[in-house]
Design a protein around this motif. Structure first.
Motif, PDB file in Angstrom:
ATOM      1  N   THR A   1      39.293  27.971  38.734  1.00 29.22           N
ATOM      2  CA  THR A   1      40.520  27.586  39.419  1.00 29.22           C
ATOM      3  C   THR A   1      40.294  26.024  39.764  1.00 29.22           C
ATOM      4  O   THR A   1      40.979  25.117  39.462  1.00 29.22           O
ATOM      5  N   ALA A   2      39.091  25.859  40.394  1.00 27.72           N
ATOM      6  CA  ALA A   2      38.831  24.433  40.963  1.00 27.72           C
ATOM      7  C   ALA A   2      38.508  23.615  39.559  1.00 27.72           C
ATOM      8  O   ALA A   2      39.062  22.287  39.671  1.00 27.72           O
ATOM      9  N   GLU A   3      37.947  24.030  38.541  1.00 26.73           N
ATOM     10  CA  GLU A   3      37.519  23.415  37.294  1.00 26.73           C
ATOM     11  C   GLU A   3      39.020  23.042  36.643  1.00 26.73           C
ATOM     12  O   GLU A   3      39.088  21.795  36.049  1.00 26.73           O
ATOM     13  N   ALA A   4      39.879  24.018  36.731  1.00 25.99           N
ATOM     14  CA  ALA A   4      41.317  23.946  36.078  1.00 25.99           C
ATOM     15  C   ALA A   4      41.905  22.653  36.549  1.00 25.99           C
ATOM     16  O   ALA A   4      42.656  21.739  36.152  1.00 25.99           O
ATOM     17  N   ILE A   5      41.898  22.634  38.022  1.00 23.03           N
ATOM     18  CA  ILE A   5      42.573  21.556  38.728  1.00 23.03           C
ATOM     19  C   ILE A   5      41.958  20.139  38.306  1.00 23.03           C
ATOM     20  O   ILE A   5      42.405  19.187  38.186  1.00 23.03           O
ATOM     21  N   ARG A   6      40.316  19.998  38.540  1.00 17.99           N
ATOM     22  CA  ARG A   6      39.978  18.915  38.175  1.00 17.99           C
ATOM     23  C   ARG A   6      40.267  18.317  36.664  1.00 17.99           C
ATOM     24  O   ARG A   6      40.468  17.169  36.508  1.00 17.99           O
ATOM     25  N   ALA A   7      40.349  19.631  35.716  1.00 18.95           N
ATOM     26  CA  ALA A   7      40.515  18.925  34.281  1.00 18.95           C
ATOM     27  C   ALA A   7      41.883  18.502  34.415  1.00 18.95           C
ATOM     28  O   ALA A   7      42.390  17.463  33.479  1.00 18.95           O
ATOM     29  N   ARG A   8      43.006  18.830  35.080  1.00 20.93           N
ATOM     30  CA  ARG A   8      44.362  18.485  35.032  1.00 20.93           C
ATOM     31  C   ARG A   8      44.609  17.139  35.908  1.00 20.93           C
ATOM     32  O   ARG A   8      45.439  16.242  35.191  1.00 20.93           O
ATOM     33  N   VAL A   9      43.857  17.060  36.817  1.00 17.58           N
ATOM     34  CA  VAL A   9      44.437  15.837  37.762  1.00 17.58           C
ATOM     35  C   VAL A   9      43.109  14.785  38.124  1.00 17.58           C
ATOM     36  O   VAL A   9      43.215  13.867  38.436  1.00 17.58           O
TER      37      VAL A   9
ATOM     38  N   LYS B   1      38.740  14.293  39.650  1.00 15.02           N
ATOM     39  CA  LYS B   1      38.204  14.733  40.995  1.00 15.02           C
ATOM     40  C   LYS B   1      38.999  13.786  41.984  1.00 15.02           C
ATOM     41  O   LYS B   1      38.639  14.336  43.153  1.00 15.02           O
ATOM     42  N   ARG B   2      39.245  12.733  41.907  1.00 12.02           N
ATOM     43  CA  ARG B   2      39.915  11.921  42.825  1.00 12.02           C
ATOM     44  C   ARG B   2      41.247  12.362  43.494  1.00 12.02           C
ATOM     45  O   ARG B   2      41.653  11.928  44.639  1.00 12.02           O
ATOM     46  N   GLU B   3      41.981  12.929  42.640  1.00  9.37           N
ATOM     47  CA  GLU B   3      43.410  13.467  42.943  1.00  9.37           C
ATOM     48  C   GLU B   3      43.221  15.127  43.548  1.00  9.37           C
ATOM     49  O   GLU B   3      44.403  15.666  43.681  1.00  9.37           O
ATOM     50  N   PHE B   4      42.212  15.579  43.461  1.00  7.02           N
ATOM     51  CA  PHE B   4      41.964  17.348  43.667  1.00  7.02           C
ATOM     52  C   PHE B   4      42.629  17.395  45.300  1.00  7.02           C
ATOM     53  O   PHE B   4      43.253  18.588  45.321  1.00  7.02           O
ATOM     54  N   SER B   5      42.227  16.921  46.110  1.00  4.64           N
ATOM     55  CA  SER B   5      42.902  17.145  47.445  1.00  4.64           C
ATOM     56  C   SER B   5      44.469  17.092  47.390  1.00  4.64           C
ATOM     57  O   SER B   5      45.150  17.646  48.288  1.00  4.64           O
ATOM     58  N   ALA B   6      44.979  15.824  46.759  1.00  6.11           N
ATOM     59  CA  ALA B   6      46.502  15.639  46.815  1.00  6.11           C
ATOM     60  C   ALA B   6      46.885  16.798  46.173  1.00  6.11           C
ATOM     61  O   ALA B   6      48.072  17.330  46.342  1.00  6.11           O
TER      62      ALA B   6
END
Length: 94
Positions: A24-32, A34-39
């Protein structure tokens, strides 16, 4: 002194610890990225909280007035989103 009450999506940023499955974390990083992960996480959580607030409202309404049709439920969600978006406010987190 009274403590400030913030509504969903308001207030200063606060650090929290969060555990996610690595996929899940990797899918988020791939989509947005590293800098927008928290947002991305904040926006997803806010959407979920707002949905829960609406679900609670609809459950209360149904307990008082009977079942709400699927069409009326969809319309309620649309109106709910429009009203709170216009006012720029959502209920306080509880």
């Amino acid at each position: 002194m009274s403590e400030e009450v913030y509504r969903i999506g308001e207030g200063p940023a606060t650090r929290v610890s969060l555990s996610l499955p690595e996929g899940t974390a990797e899918a988020i990083r791939a989509r947005v990225g590293k800098r927008e992960f928290s947002a991305f996480i904040a926006e997803a959580v806010e959407r979920e909280l707002r949905g829960q607030v609406l679900d609670e409202y609809l459950a209360d309404y149904e307990s008082r007035n009977g079942p709400v049709s699927k069409q009326a439920r969809q319309r309620a969600r649309q109106v709910f989103d429009e009203v709170f978006a216009e006012e720029g406010e959502w209920p306080a987190a509880s």
